[in-house]
Design a protein around this motif. Structure first.
Motif, PDB file in Angstrom:
ATOM      1  N   ASP A  63       0.846  -1.181   0.000  1.00 40.65           N
ATOM      2  CA  ASP A  63       0.000   0.000   0.000  1.00 40.65           C
ATOM      3  C   ASP A  63       0.886   1.237   0.000  1.00 40.65           C
ATOM      4  O   ASP A  63       1.868   1.309   0.738  1.00 40.65           O
ATOM      5  CB  ASP A  63      -0.907  -0.021   1.238  1.00 40.65           C
ATOM      6  CG  ASP A  63      -1.832   1.168   1.270  1.00 40.65           C
ATOM      7  OD1 ASP A  63      -1.529   2.128   2.017  1.00 40.65           O
ATOM      8  OD2 ASP A  63      -2.838   1.149   0.545  1.00 40.65           O
ATOM      9  N   VAL A  64       0.537   2.196  -0.836  1.00 38.55           N
ATOM     10  CA  VAL A  64       1.358   3.391  -0.987  1.00 38.55           C
ATOM     11  C   VAL A  64       1.438   4.185   0.325  1.00 38.55           C
ATOM     12  O   VAL A  64       2.476   4.784   0.620  1.00 38.55           O
ATOM     13  CB  VAL A  64       0.875   4.257  -2.177  1.00 38.55           C
ATOM     14  CG1 VAL A  64      -0.430   4.941  -1.883  1.00 38.55           C
ATOM     15  CG2 VAL A  64       1.922   5.251  -2.603  1.00 38.55           C
ATOM     16  N   ASN A  65       0.381   4.172   1.123  1.00 42.93           N
ATOM     17  CA  ASN A  65       0.421   4.872   2.414  1.00 42.93           C
ATOM     18  C   ASN A  65       1.418   4.237   3.374  1.00 42.93           C
ATOM     19  O   ASN A  65       2.080   4.934   4.147  1.00 42.93           O
ATOM     20  CB  ASN A  65      -0.965   4.915   3.059  1.00 42.93           C
ATOM     21  CG  ASN A  65      -1.860   5.945   2.412  1.00 42.93           C
ATOM     22  OD1 ASN A  65      -1.430   7.071   2.139  1.00 42.93           O
ATOM     23  ND2 ASN A  65      -3.100   5.577   2.146  1.00 42.93           N
ATOM     24  N   ASP A  66       1.532   2.902   3.331  1.00 44.45           N
ATOM     25  CA  ASP A  66       2.508   2.213   4.188  1.00 44.45           C
ATOM     26  C   ASP A  66       3.934   2.568   3.787  1.00 44.45           C
ATOM     27  O   ASP A  66       4.787   2.823   4.633  1.00 44.45           O
ATOM     28  CB  ASP A  66       2.319   0.694   4.119  1.00 44.45           C
ATOM     29  CG  ASP A  66       1.003   0.236   4.734  1.00 44.45           C
ATOM     30  OD1 ASP A  66       0.395   1.016   5.511  1.00 44.45           O
ATOM     31  OD2 ASP A  66       0.579  -0.898   4.414  1.00 44.45           O
ATOM     32  N   VAL A  67       4.191   2.598   2.489  1.00 37.55           N
ATOM     33  CA  VAL A  67       5.526   2.950   2.011  1.00 37.55           C
ATOM     34  C   VAL A  67       5.826   4.415   2.340  1.00 37.55           C
ATOM     35  O   VAL A  67       6.934   4.747   2.757  1.00 37.55           O
ATOM     36  CB  VAL A  67       5.674   2.682   0.491  1.00 37.55           C
ATOM     37  CG1 VAL A  67       7.014   3.159  -0.024  1.00 37.55           C
ATOM     38  CG2 VAL A  67       5.488   1.199   0.192  1.00 37.55           C
ATOM     39  N   LEU A  68       4.833   5.281   2.189  1.00 33.05           N
ATOM     40  CA  LEU A  68       5.020   6.694   2.533  1.00 33.05           C
ATOM     41  C   LEU A  68       5.381   6.827   4.013  1.00 33.05           C
ATOM     42  O   LEU A  68       6.327   7.547   4.358  1.00 33.05           O
ATOM     43  CB  LEU A  68       3.764   7.502   2.212  1.00 33.05           C
ATOM     44  CG  LEU A  68       3.790   8.988   2.596  1.00 33.05           C
ATOM     45  CD1 LEU A  68       4.932   9.715   1.887  1.00 33.05           C
ATOM     46  CD2 LEU A  68       2.449   9.635   2.287  1.00 33.05           C
ATOM     47  N   SER A  69       4.684   6.130   4.867  1.00 23.63           N
ATOM     48  CA  SER A  69       4.991   6.167   6.309  1.00 23.63           C
ATOM     49  C   SER A  69       6.414   5.692   6.576  1.00 23.63           C
ATOM     50  O   SER A  69       7.138   6.288   7.376  1.00 23.63           O
ATOM     51  CB  SER A  69       4.007   5.299   7.085  1.00 23.63           C
ATOM     52  OG  SER A  69       2.713   5.813   6.968  1.00 23.63           O
ATOM     53  N   ASP A  70       6.813   4.624   5.893  1.00 19.16           N
ATOM     54  CA  ASP A  70       8.189   4.117   6.045  1.00 19.16           C
ATOM     55  C   ASP A  70       9.214   5.164   5.597  1.00 19.16           C
ATOM     56  O   ASP A  70      10.231   5.362   6.248  1.00 19.16           O
ATOM     57  CB  ASP A  70       8.402   2.849   5.217  1.00 19.16           C
ATOM     58  CG  ASP A  70       7.654   1.645   5.756  1.00 19.16           C
ATOM     59  OD1 ASP A  70       7.094   1.731   6.878  1.00 19.16           O
ATOM     60  OD2 ASP A  70       7.614   0.621   5.037  1.00 19.16           O
ATOM     61  N   ARG A  71       8.951   5.827   4.454  1.00 13.72           N
ATOM     62  CA  ARG A  71       9.901   6.805   3.931  1.00 13.72           C
ATOM     63  C   ARG A  71       9.953   8.065   4.791  1.00 13.72           C
ATOM     64  O   ARG A  71      10.964   8.739   4.823  1.00 13.72           O
ATOM     65  CB  ARG A  71       9.549   7.206   2.494  1.00 13.72           C
ATOM     66  CG  ARG A  71       9.807   6.152   1.452  1.00 13.72           C
ATOM     67  CD  ARG A  71      11.246   5.636   1.457  1.00 13.72           C
ATOM     68  NE  ARG A  71      11.239   4.187   1.450  1.00 13.72           N
ATOM     69  CZ  ARG A  71      11.704   3.415   2.422  1.00 13.72           C
ATOM     70  NH1 ARG A  71      12.254   3.909   3.487  1.00 13.72           N
ATOM     71  NH2 ARG A  71      11.643   2.106   2.341  1.00 13.72           N
ATOM     72  N   ILE A  72       8.868   8.400   5.456  1.00 17.67           N
ATOM     73  CA  ILE A  72       8.883   9.545   6.358  1.00 17.67           C
ATOM     74  C   ILE A  72       9.704   9.194   7.598  1.00 17.67           C
ATOM     75  O   ILE A  72      10.524   9.991   8.064  1.00 17.67           O
ATOM     76  CB  ILE A  72       7.457   9.985   6.733  1.00 17.67           C
ATOM     77  CG1 ILE A  72       6.778  10.609   5.508  1.00 17.67           C
ATOM     78  CG2 ILE A  72       7.474  10.968   7.905  1.00 17.67           C
ATOM     79  CD1 ILE A  72       5.296  10.887   5.689  1.00 17.67           C
ATOM     80  N   ALA A  73       9.517   7.969   8.094  1.00 14.75           N
ATOM     81  CA  ALA A  73      10.252   7.531   9.283  1.00 14.75           C
ATOM     82  C   ALA A  73      11.731   7.313   8.988  1.00 14.75           C
ATOM     83  O   ALA A  73      12.602   7.689   9.764  1.00 14.75           O
ATOM     84  CB  ALA A  73       9.635   6.248   9.830  1.00 14.75           C
ATOM     85  N   SER A  79      18.398  12.876   2.477  1.00 13.08           N
ATOM     86  CA  SER A  79      17.617  13.973   3.042  1.00 13.08           C
ATOM     87  C   SER A  79      16.181  13.500   3.247  1.00 13.08           C
ATOM     88  O   SER A  79      15.714  12.589   2.580  1.00 13.08           O
ATOM     89  CB  SER A  79      17.661  15.184   2.113  1.00 13.08           C
ATOM     90  OG  SER A  79      17.120  14.849   0.862  1.00 13.08           O
ATOM     91  N   PRO A  80      15.464  14.150   4.162  1.00 15.33           N
ATOM     92  CA  PRO A  80      14.077  13.747   4.409  1.00 15.33           C
ATOM     93  C   PRO A  80      13.194  13.977   3.184  1.00 15.33           C
ATOM     94  O   PRO A  80      13.515  14.794   2.320  1.00 15.33           O
ATOM     95  CB  PRO A  80      13.629  14.640   5.566  1.00 15.33           C
ATOM     96  CG  PRO A  80      14.774  15.493   5.929  1.00 15.33           C
ATOM     97  CD  PRO A  80      15.906  15.239   5.001  1.00 15.33           C
ATOM     98  N   LEU A  81      12.097  13.262   3.119  1.00 15.02           N
ATOM     99  CA  LEU A  81      11.150  13.416   2.029  1.00 15.02           C
ATOM    100  C   LEU A  81      10.548  14.818   2.104  1.00 15.02           C
ATOM    101  O   LEU A  81       9.990  15.203   3.126  1.00 15.02           O
ATOM    102  CB  LEU A  81      10.050  12.351   2.162  1.00 15.02           C
ATOM    103  CG  LEU A  81       9.201  12.058   0.952  1.00 15.02           C
ATOM    104  CD1 LEU A  81      10.064  11.548  -0.207  1.00 15.02           C
ATOM    105  CD2 LEU A  81       8.132  11.040   1.292  1.00 15.02           C
TER     106      LEU A  81
END
Length: 179
Positions: A63-73, A79-81
């Motif tokens: 799920d794209v939201n799960d990957v987004l959460s991982d990339r934010i963490a 560098s940060p997203l």
């Protein structure tokens, strides 16, 4: 490849790539030249970072939201997203099924699963921004299509920019009916 010969009859080195050498023979490699990124704006770089998330979600079938959460963490980059990249991924995540249906419907003879993965990610994010993104006075939608076309030129195949441009333009033309 042809070698030019010197007066001693020995072949001189050709400045191109070296021919395959014999075992133990030292081979000199040409310096690698990275792709030109000076043509990309700050917004384009944010879009590329968002594409990384969409691409990863597709490749890993997550799920794209799960990957987004991982990339934010924990980001894979140094560098940060960027906030704009987060906004784009969240916008896409809100409309995943609708965007895939729109792309499948309007990409004549090209089922979504047969498109190159990079093109698919570019088209998904571009459609999210063009069809569902907020109206911005400083960024006309045609400019957004041009940005994604430029990204396809940098990241994908020779045929991709034209394909991405045509399909995103079709999405833009249909925007009133789709959005």
């Amino acid at each position: 490849m042809t070698d030019s010969s010197s007066s001693t009859g020995k072949p001189q080195k050709d400045p191109g790539l070296p021919p395959p050498g014999r075992e133990g023979e030292e081979v000199a490699f040409e310096r690698t030249v990275p792709a030109r990124t000076d043509r990309l704006t700050g917004r384009s770089r944010d879009r590329i970072r968002a594409l990384d998330v969409v691409y990863e979600a597709d490749a890993r079938r997550r799920d794209v939201n799960d990957v987004l959460s991982d990339r934010i963490a924990r980001t894979a980059a140094q560098s940060p997203l960027p906030p704009y990249a987060r906004e784009l991924v969240a916008l896409y995540a809100q409309h995943v099924e609708e965007i895939d249906e729109q792309l499948s419907t309007h990409s004549r003879d090209w089922p979504l699963h047969r498109m190159p993965a990079v093109d698919r990610a570019i088209l998904r994010l571009g459609t999210a921004e063009v069809v569902h993104g907020p109206e911005q006075a400083d960024t006309p939608r045609g400019l957004i299509v041009g940005e994604y076309t430029k990204i396809a030129e940098v990241l994908s195949t020779d045929d991709s920019p034209r394909f991405v441009n045509g399909l995103l333009q079709r999405m833009l033309d249909m925007r009133g009916l789709l959005g």
